[in-house]
Write a protein that holds these residues in place. Structure first.
Motif, mmCIF file in Angstrom:
data_model
loop_
_atom_site.group_PDB
_atom_site.id
_atom_site.type_symbol
_atom_site.label_atom_id
_atom_site.label_comp_id
_atom_site.label_asym_id
_atom_site.label_seq_id
_atom_site.Cartn_x
_atom_site.Cartn_y
_atom_site.Cartn_z
ATOM 1 N N HIS A 151 -41.516 12.462 30.078
ATOM 2 C CA HIS A 151 -40.516 12.024 29.663
ATOM 3 C C HIS A 151 -39.602 13.008 28.915
ATOM 4 N N LEU A 152 -40.366 13.529 27.910
ATOM 5 C CA LEU A 152 -39.941 14.608 27.128
ATOM 6 C C LEU A 152 -39.613 16.016 27.922
ATOM 7 N N LEU B 266 -38.600 16.301 31.002
ATOM 8 C CA LEU B 266 -37.601 15.781 31.945
ATOM 9 C C LEU B 266 -36.298 16.096 30.944
ATOM 10 N N LEU B 267 -36.483 15.517 29.750
ATOM 11 C CA LEU B 267 -35.081 15.681 28.805
ATOM 12 C C LEU B 267 -35.002 17.216 28.250
ATOM 13 N N PHE B 268 -35.959 18.008 27.961
ATOM 14 C CA PHE B 268 -35.763 19.106 27.181
ATOM 15 C C PHE B 268 -36.386 20.184 27.818
ATOM 16 N N GLY B 269 -37.002 20.177 28.756
ATOM 17 C CA GLY B 269 -38.035 21.331 29.765
ATOM 18 C C GLY B 269 -38.917 21.650 28.277
ATOM 19 N N PHE B 270 -39.379 22.795 28.518
ATOM 20 C CA PHE B 270 -40.421 23.393 27.617
ATOM 21 C C PHE B 270 -39.852 24.000 26.264
ATOM 22 N N HIS B 271 -38.934 22.984 25.570
ATOM 23 C CA HIS B 271 -38.317 23.549 24.257
ATOM 24 C C HIS B 271 -38.323 22.390 23.510
ATOM 25 N N ASP B 272 -37.908 22.501 22.321
ATOM 26 C CA ASP B 272 -37.706 21.576 21.194
ATOM 27 C C ASP B 272 -38.894 20.512 21.126
ATOM 28 N N ALA B 273 -38.560 19.102 21.475
ATOM 29 C CA ALA B 273 -39.314 18.006 21.357
ATOM 30 C C ALA B 273 -40.372 17.988 22.235
ATOM 31 N N ALA B 274 -40.174 18.519 23.290
ATOM 32 C CA ALA B 274 -41.306 18.422 24.224
ATOM 33 C C ALA B 274 -42.149 19.707 24.002
ATOM 34 N N VAL C 199 -52.790 24.174 15.181
ATOM 35 C CA VAL C 199 -52.013 23.810 16.268
ATOM 36 C C VAL C 199 -51.318 22.399 16.385
ATOM 37 N N PHE C 200 -52.144 21.665 15.687
ATOM 38 C CA PHE C 200 -51.592 20.154 15.929
ATOM 39 C C PHE C 200 -50.306 20.195 14.792
ATOM 40 N N LEU C 201 -50.592 20.820 13.553
ATOM 41 C CA LEU C 201 -49.412 20.857 12.708
ATOM 42 C C LEU C 201 -48.204 21.681 12.972
ATOM 43 N N ILE C 202 -48.386 22.706 13.908
ATOM 44 C CA ILE C 202 -47.299 23.476 14.278
ATOM 45 C C ILE C 202 -46.347 22.504 15.286
ATOM 46 N N GLY C 203 -46.798 21.477 15.797
ATOM 47 C CA GLY C 203 -46.034 20.901 16.555
ATOM 48 C C GLY C 203 -45.602 19.493 15.690
ATOM 49 N N PHE C 204 -46.773 19.167 14.838
ATOM 50 C CA PHE C 204 -46.518 17.767 14.241
ATOM 51 C C PHE C 204 -45.357 18.117 12.983
ATOM 52 N N VAL C 205 -45.269 18.842 12.376
ATOM 53 C CA VAL C 205 -44.393 19.180 11.287
ATOM 54 C C VAL C 205 -42.838 19.156 11.892
ATOM 55 N N PRO C 206 -42.504 19.810 13.022
ATOM 56 C CA PRO C 206 -41.100 19.771 13.194
ATOM 57 C C PRO C 206 -40.890 18.173 13.640
ATOM 58 N N ILE C 207 -41.828 17.585 14.330
ATOM 59 C CA ILE C 207 -41.301 16.055 14.592
ATOM 60 C C ILE C 207 -41.022 15.252 13.377
ATOM 61 N N VAL C 208 -42.006 15.348 12.466
ATOM 62 C CA VAL C 208 -41.474 14.476 11.152
ATOM 63 C C VAL C 208 -40.456 15.182 10.625
ATOM 64 N N HIS C 209 -40.043 16.309 10.578
ATOM 65 C CA HIS C 209 -38.506 16.818 10.063
ATOM 66 C C HIS C 209 -37.443 16.226 10.708
ATOM 67 N N HIS D 158 -42.874 20.807 20.996
ATOM 68 C CA HIS D 158 -43.893 20.085 19.905
ATOM 69 C C HIS D 158 -44.801 19.294 20.344
ATOM 70 N N ALA D 159 -44.442 18.318 21.445
ATOM 71 C CA ALA D 159 -45.309 17.104 21.934
ATOM 72 C C ALA D 159 -46.279 17.967 22.580
ATOM 73 N N LEU D 160 -46.398 18.934 23.335
ATOM 74 C CA LEU D 160 -47.319 19.586 23.953
ATOM 75 C C LEU D 160 -48.155 20.242 22.915
ATOM 76 N N GLU D 161 -47.553 21.069 21.809
ATOM 77 C CA GLU D 161 -48.430 21.619 20.871
ATOM 78 C C GLU D 161 -49.383 20.653 20.227
ATOM 79 N N VAL D 162 -48.625 19.359 19.775
ATOM 80 C CA VAL D 162 -49.354 18.331 19.201
ATOM 81 C C VAL D 162 -50.743 17.856 20.254
#
Length: 264
Positions: free
Chosen positions: A182-183, A185-193, A238-248, A195-199
């Protein structure tokens, strides 16, 4: 409990103290559960009252606040089992159920609001507004797949389903893949998608049977401590690299929704 069944539901063996009480450290985390609903409450009330621009604000904020909120709860739920594997701690196991139910509740509210408020963006009726594009269809699928998981995330259902309970809760992995798709398809390999992969990467890696067995065995035997610390630190980074931007993103959009000034 399997690592997948340990994904969505709680557990009949949730760790409590000798008097049957949940560990006190669980309660601060439970205070996080209402945050997405509290953030959206002013805009929902304003829309129900028919205030000017309320529906537009609700449409603008809903996906960001509720989408990020649901994913954060899902990630925190998935993190419970790897943390057990790495540390042997059990006090936080009841949070698995709490975060799972919260994730479904937030995702369901997001789906309902999307169906109600996006008629101008996705005209054509209710079905079109929730399945009219590939990213909508996959997101809706992910939410609907959570229905049986949420309904059976209790001890009574676990006893009633018996040996079928764990296979049912392996749907958690399907939900995980659907959310990532879902992410993407929305964002490609950028932004929220991205970060989700990193987490997701360390959470998935620590669920792999060889990694889980090695870590658990070495921890129980008190061996290979430096290697285990290195693996845990790498996974956490690695988890925090993706998690912190999502929290922000959630904090910014949630604040904007609460004061009814949606973030751009």
């Amino acid at each position: 409990m399997s690592t997948v069944a340990a994904g969505y539901a709680g557990t009949s063996t949730a760790r409590r103290d000798a008097r049957g009480r949940v560990h006190p450290a669980v309660w601060p985390f439970r205070l996080l559960l209402p945050l997405p609903f509290l953030a959206m409450a002013p805009e929902i009330v304003a829309a129900m009252q028919g205030r000017p621009d309320a529906m537009e604000h609700l449409t603008a904020s809903g996906a960001d606040v509720l989408g990020n909120g649901a994913f954060l709860f899902f990630v925190l739920m998935l993190a419970v089992t790897p943390l057990v594997t790495m540390t042997g701690w059990r006090w936080h196991v009841p949070l698995r159920r709490d975060f799972g139910i919260a994730m479904f509740s937030v995702a369901l509210l997001d789906l309902v609001l999307s169906a109600v408020t996006t008629s101008s963006r996705f005209p054509g009726g209710f079905i079109t507004r929730v399945t009219g594009h590939s990213f909508l269809a996959v997101g809706t699928l992910a939410t609907l797949l959570c229905v049986p998981l949420a309904l059976t995330a209790n001890n009574a259902a676990q006893r009633a389903l018996g040996k079928y309970w764990k296979p049912l809760h392996r749907i958690t992995y399907v939900v995980w893949v659907a959310i990532l798709l879902h992410l993407l398809l929305l964002f490609g390999f950028h932004d929220a998608a991205l970060h989700a992969l990193e987490v997701s990467a360390p959470l998935f890696a620590l669920r792999l049977p060889p990694a889980r067995r090695w870590i658990s065995t070495a921890r129980r035997n008190g061996r290979q401590r430096p290697q285990r610390i290195a693996v845990g630190a790498a996974a956490a980074i690695v988890f925090l690299i993706g998690f912190v931007p999502i929290v922000h993103d959630f904090a910014v959009s949630g604040h904007g929704a609460f004061i009814q000034q949606p973030a751009d």
